[in-house]
Scaffold this active site. Structure first.
Site, PDB file in Angstrom:
ATOM      1  N   ASN A   1       0.872  -1.176   0.000  1.00 43.88           N
ATOM      2  CA  ASN A   1       0.000   0.000   0.000  1.00 43.88           C
ATOM      3  C   ASN A   1       0.903   1.219   0.000  1.00 43.88           C
ATOM      4  O   ASN A   1       1.515   1.544   1.015  1.00 43.88           O
ATOM      5  CB  ASN A   1      -0.902  -0.033   1.248  1.00 43.88           C
ATOM      6  CG  ASN A   1      -1.721   1.244   1.392  1.00 43.88           C
ATOM      7  OD1 ASN A   1      -1.784   2.065   0.478  1.00 43.88           O
ATOM      8  ND2 ASN A   1      -2.354   1.400   2.554  1.00 43.88           N
TER       9      ASN A   1
ATOM     10  N   LYS B   1       0.130   4.270  -0.196  1.00 38.07           N
ATOM     11  CA  LYS B   1      -0.461   5.454   0.456  1.00 38.07           C
ATOM     12  C   LYS B   1      -0.203   6.706  -0.396  1.00 38.07           C
ATOM     13  O   LYS B   1      -0.156   6.603  -1.615  1.00 38.07           O
ATOM     14  CB  LYS B   1       0.073   5.595   1.898  1.00 38.07           C
ATOM     15  CG  LYS B   1      -0.090   4.290   2.694  1.00 38.07           C
ATOM     16  CD  LYS B   1       0.123   4.448   4.165  1.00 38.07           C
ATOM     17  CE  LYS B   1      -0.093   3.101   4.859  1.00 38.07           C
ATOM     18  NZ  LYS B   1      -0.035   3.196   6.304  1.00 38.07           N
TER      19      LYS B   1
ATOM     20  N   HIS C   1      -9.516   1.542   4.943  1.00 38.52           N
ATOM     21  CA  HIS C   1      -8.235   1.695   5.647  1.00 38.52           C
ATOM     22  C   HIS C   1      -8.439   2.646   6.828  1.00 38.52           C
ATOM     23  O   HIS C   1      -9.200   3.612   6.728  1.00 38.52           O
ATOM     24  CB  HIS C   1      -7.161   2.230   4.698  1.00 38.52           C
ATOM     25  CG  HIS C   1      -5.789   2.116   5.280  1.00 38.52           C
ATOM     26  ND1 HIS C   1      -5.327   2.998   6.226  1.00 38.52           N
ATOM     27  CD2 HIS C   1      -4.808   1.204   5.094  1.00 38.52           C
ATOM     28  CE1 HIS C   1      -4.104   2.628   6.593  1.00 38.52           C
ATOM     29  NE2 HIS C   1      -3.760   1.546   5.915  1.00 38.52           N
TER      30      HIS C   1
ATOM     31  N   GLU D   1      -6.730   4.969   7.910  1.00 39.73           N
ATOM     32  CA  GLU D   1      -6.438   6.381   7.617  1.00 39.73           C
ATOM     33  C   GLU D   1      -7.630   7.062   6.955  1.00 39.73           C
ATOM     34  O   GLU D   1      -7.853   8.254   7.139  1.00 39.73           O
ATOM     35  CB  GLU D   1      -5.158   6.467   6.759  1.00 39.73           C
ATOM     36  CG  GLU D   1      -3.934   6.145   7.605  1.00 39.73           C
ATOM     37  CD  GLU D   1      -2.779   5.512   6.858  1.00 39.73           C
ATOM     38  OE1 GLU D   1      -2.760   5.538   5.617  1.00 39.73           O
ATOM     39  OE2 GLU D   1      -1.887   4.965   7.547  1.00 39.73           O
TER      40      GLU D   1
ATOM     41  N   GLU E   1      -5.444  -4.647  10.639  1.00 40.59           N
ATOM     42  CA  GLU E   1      -4.397  -3.654  10.845  1.00 40.59           C
ATOM     43  C   GLU E   1      -4.674  -2.879  12.135  1.00 40.59           C
ATOM     44  O   GLU E   1      -5.455  -1.909  12.122  1.00 40.59           O
ATOM     45  CB  GLU E   1      -4.362  -2.657   9.675  1.00 40.59           C
ATOM     46  CG  GLU E   1      -4.026  -3.281   8.339  1.00 40.59           C
ATOM     47  CD  GLU E   1      -3.427  -2.260   7.381  1.00 40.59           C
ATOM     48  OE1 GLU E   1      -2.346  -2.528   6.859  1.00 40.59           O
ATOM     49  OE2 GLU E   1      -4.031  -1.192   7.180  1.00 40.59           O
TER      50      GLU E   1
ATOM     51  N   GLY F   1       2.784   2.266  10.940  1.00 39.16           N
ATOM     52  CA  GLY F   1       3.806   3.298  10.829  1.00 39.16           C
ATOM     53  C   GLY F   1       4.515   3.624  12.132  1.00 39.16           C
ATOM     54  O   GLY F   1       5.218   4.625  12.229  1.00 39.16           O
TER      55      GLY F   1
ATOM     56  N   SER G   1       3.441  -2.098  10.399  1.00 37.68           N
ATOM     57  CA  SER G   1       4.889  -2.193  10.648  1.00 37.68           C
ATOM     58  C   SER G   1       5.482  -3.549  10.280  1.00 37.68           C
ATOM     59  O   SER G   1       6.432  -4.004  10.926  1.00 37.68           O
ATOM     60  CB  SER G   1       5.213  -1.846  12.104  1.00 37.68           C
ATOM     61  OG  SER G   1       4.854  -0.503  12.384  1.00 37.68           O
TER      62      SER G   1
ATOM     63  N   GLY H   1       5.127   1.179   4.725  1.00 36.34           N
ATOM     64  CA  GLY H   1       6.467   1.737   4.558  1.00 36.34           C
ATOM     65  C   GLY H   1       7.446   0.816   3.830  1.00 36.34           C
ATOM     66  O   GLY H   1       8.183   1.255   2.941  1.00 36.34           O
TER      67      GLY H   1
HETATM   68  P1  13P Z   1       3.099   0.373   7.704  1.00 36.37           P
HETATM   69  O1  13P Z   1       3.597  -0.937   7.127  1.00 36.37           O
HETATM   70  O2  13P Z   1       3.852   1.555   7.219  1.00 36.37           O
HETATM   71  O3  13P Z   1       2.982   0.295   9.197  1.00 36.37           O
HETATM   72  O4  13P Z   1       1.610   0.570   7.144  1.00 36.37           O
HETATM   73  C1  13P Z   1       0.702  -0.475   7.226  1.00 36.37           C
HETATM   74  C2  13P Z   1      -0.515  -0.104   6.488  1.00 36.37           C
HETATM   75  O5  13P Z   1      -1.267   0.766   6.889  1.00 36.37           O
HETATM   76  C3  13P Z   1      -0.794  -0.809   5.233  1.00 36.37           C
HETATM   77  O6  13P Z   1      -2.065  -0.549   4.764  1.00 36.37           O
END
Ligand code: 13P
Length: 250
Positions: free
Chosen positions: A9, A11, A94, A96, A166, A172, A211, A233
């Site tokens: 992803n 983002k 998601h 976010e 998640e 993150g 993460s 990430g």
């Molecule tokens: P990270 O791997 O950066 O923690 O993000 C996870 C995520 O939100 C994937 O959708």
């Protein structure tokens, strides 16, 4: 589920130049990959990714989709549009988007319905916040989130979704739950899906996200109940993304 699924992803990251390098790097390491692999990219870069990934076996996905089919919805993107770029997946719900765009459980459920009707595989995200975890509400929160989606699905449609657990506090942050904690939540999610469709015991893939990186991916991916990963990430670095894919290929 025998074959694991690793999804990147991206983002709101990338540029034409950065993506070109990342995509080339990923393509260069695909020979050793023996799991399903997908990249979910920002809308403006879907054409670039489609072109770069053609014939590689890496699937393409988007990071969101409208709950509407077509029409006067400024700024929104329809399933039809995503199909124009050979998208197979779309991330829905998601955390976010739930948090920053105020997406409710009901809107997420509508988007899942719309994605399925449009021929896309929704990757439905669920997960508790730190406050909810500390209050012992993890099970209640993920149950409410998945049940709202299940309530709008036909029995047969349960097999057409991917679920991603998640925990918001792990995204993150470098913090992760233990694989045992993830296993328990995955077992609960699967149980709730089985109630709607007994085939969900086998047909639905439940990914872990938050993460996940090369140094911790193995402990998650070796668990039977964890069918893959949704990577943020670490999906922005070709070597890290590939390392996770290799660990999922065993
Ligand atoms: P990270 O791997 O950066 O923690 O993000 C996870 C995520 O939100 C994937 O959708």
């Amino acid at each position: 589920m025998a074959r694991k699924l690793i999804v990147g992803n991206w983002k709101m990251n990338g540029s034409l130049a950065m993506n070109a390098e990342l995509l080339e790097g990923i393509k260069a390491g695909l020979a050793r990959v023996d799991c399903d692999l997908a990249i979910c990219a920002p809308f403006p870069y879907l054409a670039q990714c489609q072109q770069a990934l053609e014939g590689t076996g890496v699937a393409l996905g988007a990071e969101d989709v409208s709950a509407h089919a077509v029409g006067a919805y400024t700024g929104q993107v329809s399933t039809r549009m995503l199909l124009d770029f050979d998208c197979k997946y779309v991330i829905v719900g998601h955390s976010e988007r739930r948090e920053y765009c105020n997406e409710s459980d009901e809107l997420v459920a509508n988007k899942v319905q719309r994605a399925l009707a449009g021929g896309l595989t929704p990757i439905v995200c669920v997960g508790e916040s730190l406050k909810e975890k500390d209050a012992g509400q993890t099970e209640a929160v993920v149950s409410r989130q998945i049940n709202t989606v299940l309530s709008v699905l036909e029995e047969r449609e349960v097999c057409d979704i991917v679920v991603a657990y998640e925990p918001v506090w792990a995204i993150g942050t470098g913090k992760t739950p233990t694989p045992e904690m993830v296993k328990d939540v995955h077992a609960l999610l699967r149980e709730l899906m089985i109630r709607k469709n007994p085939d969900a015991a086998e047909c639905v893939r439940i990914l872990y996200g938050g993460s996940m990186k090369p140094s911790n991916a193995e402990e998650f991916l070796k668990m039977r109940d964890i069918d893959g990963g949704l990577i943020g990430g670490a999906a922005l670095k070709a070597s890290d993304f590939l390392k996770i894919a290799y660990l999922a290929s065993r």
